[in-house]
Write an enzyme that holds these catalytic residues in place. Structure first.
Site, PDB file in Angstrom:
ATOM      1  N   ASP A  46       0.815  -1.214   0.000  1.00 36.13           N
ATOM      2  CA  ASP A  46       0.000   0.000   0.000  1.00 36.13           C
ATOM      3  C   ASP A  46       0.852   1.269   0.000  1.00 36.13           C
ATOM      4  O   ASP A  46       2.048   1.242   0.300  1.00 36.13           O
ATOM      5  CB  ASP A  46      -0.903   0.029   1.235  1.00 36.13           C
ATOM      6  CG  ASP A  46      -2.056  -0.948   1.152  1.00 36.13           C
ATOM      7  OD1 ASP A  46      -2.099  -1.739   0.189  1.00 36.13           O
ATOM      8  OD2 ASP A  46      -2.906  -0.925   2.063  1.00 36.13           O
ATOM      9  N   HIS A 198       3.729  -2.306   3.250  1.00 34.98           N
ATOM     10  CA  HIS A 198       3.766  -0.938   2.740  1.00 34.98           C
ATOM     11  C   HIS A 198       5.116  -0.686   2.072  1.00 34.98           C
ATOM     12  O   HIS A 198       6.160  -0.916   2.690  1.00 34.98           O
ATOM     13  CB  HIS A 198       3.527   0.067   3.872  1.00 34.98           C
ATOM     14  CG  HIS A 198       2.153  -0.023   4.458  1.00 34.98           C
ATOM     15  ND1 HIS A 198       1.790  -1.031   5.330  1.00 34.98           N
ATOM     16  CD2 HIS A 198       1.048   0.751   4.275  1.00 34.98           C
ATOM     17  CE1 HIS A 198       0.515  -0.874   5.672  1.00 34.98           C
ATOM     18  NE2 HIS A 198       0.048   0.185   5.038  1.00 34.98           N
TER      19      HIS A 198
END
Length: 250
Positions: A46, A198
């Site tokens: 993400d 991430h």
């Protein structure tokens, strides 16, 4: 679906109202919380596009792993910047899946329908301009969703995508803690895994991810895109990318 639409049209001509909640239910997005294809793992990242993206793509390629990147429009970096655009193209052209993570990483459950639609359309438009493809998968920031989001995403042909394993890199977990978490999960011999990482953390890209891939390979998993791990297409449409113009701004 065609029969349903013909039925709606027939009832409308006859002056018979069709319950709005039934129509909305048929448009509601699929909610994905896990992979469904046996023996698959989907590594998803993400908050990009960020500075480490090309190196991350190269590492995935070297290990025959297909990643999934849920991009923002204007979060850590502006997706239209002269450095971000080549990174997005690089991931897409190397066969990795590109998904939506909204324009500004806002909590969608706090928004009205119009505000929510704008958050989704702005990032979809940006990804389409850069790659030519429109994402079929949306990951809501913080994993927060409600019925309104399922309706709005469904009307756009997008699946709302969560996860069943969180590395907790964004929550401050140290690299050794993240590695231990994966070891514990693998020890339970799950059939599949849909993980959340991430790409904005150096330690995730250069320390934790190599460990994850080594362990997952040793356990015999196939590491594929989110779309492949649920047997769906990654994009609602694929076309030609656009030429940069004055609209490419955050």
């Amino acid at each position: 679906m065609l029969v349903f639409l013909l039925l709606v049209a027939t009832l409308a001509v006859a002056g018979i109202a069709f319950p709005a909640n039934e129509i909305a239910t048929r448009q509601r997005a699929q909610l994905i919380t896990e992979c469904t294809i046996p023996n698959t793992v989907a590594l998803s990242f993400d908050d990009g596009p960020y500075d480490y993206l090309n190196a991350l793509v190269d590492f995935l390629d070297a290990n025959n792993v297909t990643g999934t990147f849920f991009f923002n429009g204007d979060n850590w970096r502006c997706i239209y910047s002269t450095t971000s655009v080549p990174r997005v193209k690089y991931a897409y052209e190397h066969g990795h899946q590109i998904g939506s993570h909204t324009w500004s990483h806002t909590d969608l459950t706090l928004l009205s329908r119009d505000q929510m639609t704008q958050e989704l359309s702005r990032i979809d438009n940006a990804i389409q301009k850069i790659t030519g493809a429109v994402p079929a998968f949306l990951r809501p920031p913080y994993g927060n969703y409600n019925d309104l989001l399922l309706d709005v995403a469904g009307s756009r042909g997008q699946a709302v995508t969560l996860w069943d394993f969180d590395s907790e890199d964004s929550l401050g977990a140290a690299p050794e803690e993240q590695k231990s978490s994966l070891d514990n999960v693998i020890g339970q011999n799950p059939d599949t895994l849909l993980s959340l990482e991430h790409e904005t953390y150096w330690s995730t890209v250069y320390d934790v991810l190599p460990y994850y891939i080594q362990k997952l390979k040793a356990a015999g998993y196939r590491m594929v895109s989110v779309a492949e791990c649920v047997g769906e297409k990654p994009y609602t449409s694929i076309g030609r990318p656009s030429v940069r113009d004055s609209s490419w701004v955050c």
